[in-house]
Design a protein around this motif. Structure first.
Motif, short mmCIF file in Angstrom:
data_model
loop_
_atom_site.label_atom_id
_atom_site.label_comp_id
_atom_site.label_asym_id
_atom_site.label_seq_id
_atom_site.Cartn_x
_atom_site.Cartn_y
_atom_site.Cartn_z
N UNK A 113 -9.03 17.17 -10.15
CA UNK A 113 -8.49 15.84 -9.79
C UNK A 113 -8.77 15.53 -8.32
N UNK A 114 -8.60 14.27 -7.99
CA UNK A 114 -8.88 13.80 -6.63
C UNK A 114 -7.67 13.03 -6.10
N UNK A 115 -7.50 13.00 -4.76
CA UNK A 115 -6.47 12.13 -4.20
C UNK A 115 -6.71 10.69 -4.64
N UNK A 116 -5.64 9.94 -4.80
CA UNK A 116 -5.79 8.54 -5.21
C UNK A 116 -5.53 7.59 -4.03
N UNK A 117 -5.52 6.31 -4.33
CA UNK A 117 -5.42 5.30 -3.27
C UNK A 117 -4.11 5.44 -2.47
N UNK A 118 -3.07 5.98 -3.09
CA UNK A 118 -1.81 6.15 -2.37
C UNK A 118 -1.92 7.27 -1.33
N UNK A 119 -2.47 8.41 -1.73
CA UNK A 119 -2.67 9.51 -0.77
C UNK A 119 -3.55 9.03 0.38
N UNK A 120 -4.62 8.29 0.03
CA UNK A 120 -5.57 7.86 1.06
C UNK A 120 -4.95 6.85 2.02
N UNK A 121 -4.13 5.94 1.48
CA UNK A 121 -3.50 4.93 2.33
C UNK A 121 -2.58 5.60 3.35
N UNK A 122 -1.85 6.63 2.91
CA UNK A 122 -0.94 7.34 3.83
C UNK A 122 -1.74 8.06 4.93
N UNK A 123 -2.82 8.71 4.52
CA UNK A 123 -3.63 9.45 5.50
C UNK A 123 -4.27 8.48 6.50
N UNK A 124 -4.78 7.36 6.01
CA UNK A 124 -5.43 6.37 6.90
C UNK A 124 -4.41 5.78 7.87
N UNK A 125 -3.23 5.48 7.34
CA UNK A 125 -2.20 4.88 8.20
C UNK A 125 -1.84 5.83 9.35
N UNK A 126 -1.67 7.11 9.01
CA UNK A 126 -1.30 8.09 10.05
C UNK A 126 -2.39 8.20 11.10
N UNK A 127 -3.63 8.10 10.65
CA UNK A 127 -4.74 8.18 11.61
C UNK A 127 -4.77 6.97 12.53
N UNK A 128 -4.46 5.81 11.94
CA UNK A 128 -4.50 4.58 12.74
C UNK A 128 -3.28 4.39 13.62
N UNK A 129 -2.20 5.09 13.31
CA UNK A 129 -0.95 4.97 14.08
C UNK A 129 -0.47 6.35 14.47
N UNK A 130 -1.15 7.01 15.41
CA UNK A 130 -0.82 8.40 15.71
C UNK A 130 0.66 8.54 16.12
N UNK A 131 1.30 9.55 15.56
CA UNK A 131 2.68 9.88 15.95
C UNK A 131 3.75 9.00 15.33
#
Ligand code: APR
Length: 259
Positions: A79-97
């Motif tokens: 299985x692969x991460x889905x759009x929810x996992x990816x959205x959380x990871x992207x958000x954290x990258x764009x808003x550090x801390x």
């Protein structure tokens, strides 16, 4: 989907200096990982948690329980991460801390999507540890194959590195999650039935400390009464809408009205 509620939560997210996200099995459902309590498709519709997710159950039927965890491990490889996992990871990258990700999941999909510092309350399905206190003869590298593998000298069994019912959560991880719950201005509770404590207690803690609590779940959950807003939809559908950069939101959900 109630677009007014969605817009309200988007605004709350924009103004929250600290966000905590508590995820459960539902966040991985759209990757093809079964949940536990969904009727028919959940694992606990098929198995008894006392048999498969307690130390007593493992000691009573080690081969059966080990094979079930092996089956779940194999499933994860496909299985692969889905759009929810990816959205959380992207958000954290764009808003550090700004975002603390707390999960009850043991599937590693948040980490595979790129989330760092995930607070894993219930351990890691891919890890092993010894069932009994390891003796000097117990080495993970020299275990004898079997269902389950075991120390060839003393017979100590390997078990999956997950937290079973009746066991303590990793203390430092739980404390970090509790700090995040107390500190956040908004807690998103995604894909959990809210039936298992202390994890579900984090939503109460956040609310009591003054945070807004928002549920993302297609069905009713036990935490709905704690929430300021409940968004009825799936994680992969809603998290990209909630966490996308503002410039990428469709006009109808986030842009200037009438544009
Ligand atoms: N998107 C969002 N939520 C979903 C989706 C989806 N696509 N599909 C199902 N759900 C919701 C269900 O409505 C349910 O409320 O996910 C929730 C899954 O609940 P559980 O199966 O109980 O999973 P969880 O809350 O994570 O369980 C907690 O219980 O058995 C233990 O240790 C195990 O960590 C697990 C803990």
């Amino acid at each position: 989907m109630d677009s007014a509620a969605l817009e309200t939560v988007q605004a709350w997210l924009r103004e929250a200096p600290q966000i905590a996200v508590l995820t459960g099995a539902g966040v991985s459902a759209e990757s093809g990982v079964p949940t536990f309590r969904d009727a028919q498709t959940g694992y606990w519709a098929q198995f008894r948690p006392e048999d498969m997710a307690t130390e007593e159950g493992f000691r009573a039927q080690p081969a059966l329980v080990w094979r079930w965890y092996q089956h779940r491990r194999q499933l994860l490889q496909g299985v692969q991460p889905n759009a929810a996992h990816l959205a959380l990871a992207d958000y954290a990258q764009q808003h550090p801390g700004r975002l603390t990700l707390i999960t009850q999941n043991v599937d590693g999909l948040h980490q595979r999507a790129g989330s760092a510092d995930v607070l894993c309350l219930h351990g890691d399905l891919m890890e092993d540890r010894f069932l009994d206190l390891p003796r000097p003869c117990c080495h993970p590298d020299t275990v004898e194959a079997g269902d389950p593998p075991h120390c060839p000298r003393c017979g100590n069994l390997l078990r999956p590195g997950v937290v079973w019912f009746g066991e303590a959560l990793p203390l430092a991880t739980l404390e970090a999650a509790q700090r995040a719950a107390r500190r956040c201005a908004l807690m998103l509770v995604v894909g959990t039935a809210g039936a298992v404590y202390p994890a579900a207690g984090l939503a109460h803690l956040a609310r009591d400390a003054g945070a807004r609590v928002v549920i993302v779940n297609p069905h009713a959950s036990e935490l709905d009464p704690v929430a300021h807003a409940v968004l009825r939809g799936t994680a992969a559908q809603l998290l990209p809408l909630l966490l996308a950069p503002e410039s990428m939101l469709p006009q109808s959900v986030g842009g200037p009205s009438g544009a």
